[in-house]
Design an enzyme around this catalytic site. Structure first.
Site, PDB file in Angstrom:
ATOM      1  N   GLY A   7       0.848  -1.193   0.000  1.00 54.30           N
ATOM      2  CA  GLY A   7       0.000   0.000   0.000  1.00 54.30           C
ATOM      3  C   GLY A   7       0.879   1.236   0.000  1.00 54.30           C
ATOM      4  CB  ALA A  10       0.782   9.898   1.436  1.00 52.93           C
ATOM      5  CG  ASN A 101      -5.649   7.049   9.763  1.00 55.48           C
ATOM      6  OD1 ASN A 101      -4.845   7.128  10.687  1.00 55.48           O
ATOM      7  ND2 ASN A 101      -5.731   7.964   8.799  1.00 55.48           N
ATOM      8  CE  LYS A 183      -3.278   9.040  13.384  1.00 58.85           C
ATOM      9  NZ  LYS A 183      -2.824   8.146  12.348  1.00 58.85           N
ATOM     10  CG  ASN A 191      -8.545  12.215   9.305  1.00 62.21           C
ATOM     11  OD1 ASN A 191      -7.882  12.891  10.089  1.00 62.21           O
ATOM     12  ND2 ASN A 191      -8.059  11.134   8.742  1.00 62.21           N
ATOM     13  CG  ASN A 201      -4.280  18.278   9.184  1.00 56.72           C
ATOM     14  OD1 ASN A 201      -5.183  18.106   8.371  1.00 56.72           O
ATOM     15  ND2 ASN A 201      -3.408  17.340   9.489  1.00 56.72           N
TER      16      ASN A 201
END
Ligand code: PAF
Length: 302
Positions: A7, A10, A101, A183, A191, A201
């Site tokens: 995966g 980023a 996440n 988290k 998000n 952010n």
């Protein structure tokens, strides 16, 4: 160590690129990104600046190394499919390290790969996918890794050394399940709000109305978590969330990046999962519910 990053978006590209300094790393990712890395190398800009020649493949079946570590960095809605693909790479001593996440990855990985291979992790590194072959490191964060039973195992300590030698600030957690929840609470406000308002952010603390909404979502999500037996207080989570916002002020959250790239978001694994847990305990989930409804009705990308 032989490391496969499954995966390479980023986050996966940043970790893979840095780990490649002292390890044999293969990135597995999508066509355009992989093709560009094969042609021109992986470029990391921002807080880290490097051009890295690194092995990159699209099809996991083309893998020519036996990995000691598989770093799982796919989006949460792809976890199950990824596990079925990587099952054949897993040997007796392979560690599968989830750095994703959301609240539903661990169960999915356990089911397909088995708990003994699993190391769980969370990271607050901020990374932006610029264009195929290029990511920008926007915020230097910390990574926590842990065994699900909290044991300070030898394999975990070795892995943490490898991450730190690569320049990835990494610490051991003896409560990684709690950290995954913490988290998710942090992600539950940053998000969807950044995705919905199309902002970086840092803007969430520049705009006083959004700051109040961040606090309210953090409070609701923390109450849900504490009903699940997670040791959190709304006050502590509001201040941790604000710290992450400051550290990643220039980052576009992963959810905003997904929206901008026309991709599906992780809303269901973050706010959706919190909402379902809260409903199961009969507690107020109205903010998480609104966020899920807003995001899914405005951006219904399946
Ligand atoms: O999902 C994200 O974008 C990241 O987890 C974080 C830490 C919120 C930084 O943008």
């Amino acid at each position: 160590m032989n490391i496969v990053v499954f995966g390479a978006g980023a986050i996966g590209s940043l970790f893979g690129g840095l780990l490649a300094k002292n390890n044999t790393v293969v990135l597995v990712g999508r066509h355009c990104h992989i093709q560009r890395i094969q042609q021109k190398g992986l470029r990391i800009k921002g807080k880290t600046q490097k051009l890295i020649q690194i092995s990159a493949i699209e099809n996991p079946q083309d893998l020519s190394i036996t990995p000691e570590v598989v770093l799982l960095t796919v989006k949460s809605y792809d976890t199950e499919a990824a596990c079925h693909h990587l099952r054949h790479m897993v040997r007796d001593h392979t560690m599968v390290v989830s750095l994703q996440n959301g609240l539903d990855n661990i169960e999915k990985i356990k089911e397909v790969i088995g708990q003994k291979h699993l190391i769980a992790g969370v990271t607050t590194q901020g990374v932006l996918f610029e264009e195929p072959g290029v990511v920008t490191h926007t915020g230097i964060g910390t990574t926590l890794l842990g065994e699900l039973d909290g044991a300070p195992s030898e394999r975990l300590q070795n892995l943490i050394c490898v991450f730190n030698q690569a320049g990835l600030h990494t610490q051991m957690s003896t409560d990684i399940t709690g950290e995954i929840w913490r988290k998710a609470i942090i992600n539950s406000s940053i998000n969807p709000l950044t995705a919905f308002f199309g902002c970086q952010n840092g803007y969430l603390l520049e705009n006083p109305v959004l700051e109040k909404i961040v606090e309210a979502i953090c409070t609701e999500s923390s109450i849900i978590a504490s009903h699940e037996g997670i040791q959190v207080s709304p006050k502590e989570m509001i201040s941790r969330t604000k710290e992450v916002i400051q550290e990643t002020a220039l980052n576009s959250s992963s959810m905003l990046q997904s929206i901008q790239q026309g991709k599906r978001t992780e809303i269901d694994s973050i706010n959706g999962a919190l909402m379902r847990k809260g409903l199961g305990k009969n507690i107020d989930v109205s903010l998480n519910r609104i966020l899920v409804e807003l995001l899914t009705s405005f951006y219904s990308i399946k």
